[in-house]
Scaffold this motif. Structure first.
Motif, mmCIF file in Angstrom:
data_model
loop_
_atom_site.group_PDB
_atom_site.id
_atom_site.type_symbol
_atom_site.label_atom_id
_atom_site.label_comp_id
_atom_site.label_asym_id
_atom_site.label_seq_id
_atom_site.Cartn_x
_atom_site.Cartn_y
_atom_site.Cartn_z
ATOM 1 N N ARG A 293 16.318 51.540 69.947
ATOM 2 C CA ARG A 293 15.440 52.434 69.198
ATOM 3 C C ARG A 293 15.196 53.680 70.040
ATOM 4 N N ILE A 294 15.466 54.840 69.454
ATOM 5 C CA ILE A 294 15.237 56.117 70.134
ATOM 6 C C ILE A 294 14.200 56.880 69.315
ATOM 7 N N GLU A 295 13.129 57.309 69.972
ATOM 8 C CA GLU A 295 12.104 58.093 69.294
ATOM 9 C C GLU A 295 11.927 59.413 70.014
ATOM 10 N N ILE A 296 12.104 60.482 69.262
ATOM 11 C CA ILE A 296 11.917 61.828 69.790
ATOM 12 C C ILE A 296 11.010 62.550 68.805
ATOM 13 N N GLY A 297 9.779 62.759 69.204
ATOM 14 C CA GLY A 297 8.821 63.361 68.284
ATOM 15 C C GLY A 297 8.643 62.456 67.074
ATOM 16 N N LYS A 298 8.870 62.998 65.878
ATOM 17 C CA LYS A 298 8.747 62.212 64.656
ATOM 18 C C LYS A 298 10.064 61.581 64.248
ATOM 19 N N SER A 299 11.139 61.903 64.947
ATOM 20 C CA SER A 299 12.454 61.341 64.625
ATOM 21 C C SER A 299 12.607 59.961 65.243
ATOM 22 N N LYS A 300 13.154 59.047 64.461
ATOM 23 C CA LYS A 300 13.393 57.685 64.942
ATOM 24 C C LYS A 300 14.829 57.313 64.603
ATOM 25 N N ILE A 301 15.552 56.828 65.608
ATOM 26 C CA ILE A 301 16.943 56.442 65.435
ATOM 27 C C ILE A 301 17.073 54.982 65.839
ATOM 28 N N PHE A 302 17.657 54.163 64.952
ATOM 29 C CA PHE A 302 17.891 52.756 65.237
ATOM 30 C C PHE A 302 19.402 52.531 65.263
ATOM 31 N N ILE A 303 19.898 51.942 66.339
ATOM 32 C CA ILE A 303 21.334 51.727 66.514
ATOM 33 C C ILE A 303 21.559 50.297 66.977
ATOM 34 N N SER A 304 22.532 49.650 66.379
ATOM 35 C CA SER A 304 22.916 48.322 66.837
ATOM 36 C C SER A 304 23.510 48.471 68.231
ATOM 37 N N SER A 305 23.138 47.607 69.142
ATOM 38 C CA SER A 305 23.595 47.738 70.524
ATOM 39 C C SER A 305 25.096 47.537 70.667
ATOM 40 N N ASP A 306 25.752 46.961 69.658
ATOM 41 C CA ASP A 306 27.203 46.808 69.755
ATOM 42 C C ASP A 306 27.942 48.061 69.272
ATOM 43 N N GLU A 307 27.209 49.114 68.926
ATOM 44 C CA GLU A 307 27.792 50.388 68.513
ATOM 45 C C GLU A 307 27.747 51.385 69.674
ATOM 46 N N ALA A 308 28.389 51.053 70.770
ATOM 47 C CA ALA A 308 28.340 51.872 71.980
ATOM 48 C C ALA A 308 28.909 53.266 71.752
ATOM 49 N N GLU A 309 30.000 53.385 71.009
ATOM 50 C CA GLU A 309 30.605 54.697 70.766
ATOM 51 C C GLU A 309 29.682 55.589 69.951
ATOM 52 N N LEU A 310 29.042 55.013 68.947
ATOM 53 C CA LEU A 310 28.087 55.778 68.153
ATOM 54 C C LEU A 310 26.940 56.262 69.032
ATOM 55 N N LEU A 311 26.445 55.397 69.892
ATOM 56 C CA LEU A 311 25.355 55.767 70.789
ATOM 57 C C LEU A 311 25.780 56.898 71.717
ATOM 58 N N LYS A 312 26.991 56.815 72.283
ATOM 59 C CA LYS A 312 27.484 57.875 73.162
ATOM 60 C C LYS A 312 27.542 59.208 72.428
ATOM 61 N N THR A 313 28.027 59.203 71.192
ATOM 62 C CA THR A 313 28.119 60.427 70.409
ATOM 63 C C THR A 313 26.730 61.018 70.129
ATOM 64 N N ILE A 314 25.804 60.169 69.757
ATOM 65 C CA ILE A 314 24.436 60.638 69.483
ATOM 66 C C ILE A 314 23.814 61.229 70.729
#
Length: 104
Positions: A75-96
């Motif tokens: 879970r990534i929270e920046i201000g009012k933005s919240k991003i939820f990513i499955s931990s097995d999505e490493a490539e998606l996380l790197k891109t974000i």
């Protein structure tokens, strides 16, 4: 930190400095402050706005029965933005994270 009135005064000085078109020496003279004071309060008052980074592990771990277990969702929270990513999505996380780093 100093009292709230002094903090507000320095916030106003720093706000005025950000739009000042003259030299640093002129600004300091006009406001009866030293360069040292300006830099000190600029650094001191900007500290709360610094981003905080926490290391996270993306590798799976083994359970007691020797089977692989993935970490929970990230879970990534920046201000009012919240991003939820499955931990097995490493490539998606790197891109974000690359995109976030580029705009911050």
């Amino acid at each position: 930190m100093e009292n709230a009135l002094q903090q507000k005064a320095w916030e106003k000085i720093l706000e005025n400095y950000s739009s000042y078109e003259g030299t640093l020496n002129d600004f300091c003279s006009e406001n009866n402050i030293t360069k040292h004071q300006l830099y000190y309060y600029k650094k001191k008052l900007n500290k709360p706005n610094k981003p905080v980074f926490h290391a996270i592990a993306l590798k799976s771990v083994k359970n007691a029965d020797n089977t692989k277990k993935a970490y929970k969702d990230i879970r990534i929270e920046i201000g009012k933005s919240k991003i939820f990513i499955s931990s097995d999505e490493a490539e998606l996380l790197k891109t974000i994270l690359k995109e976030l780093a580029a705009i911050c």
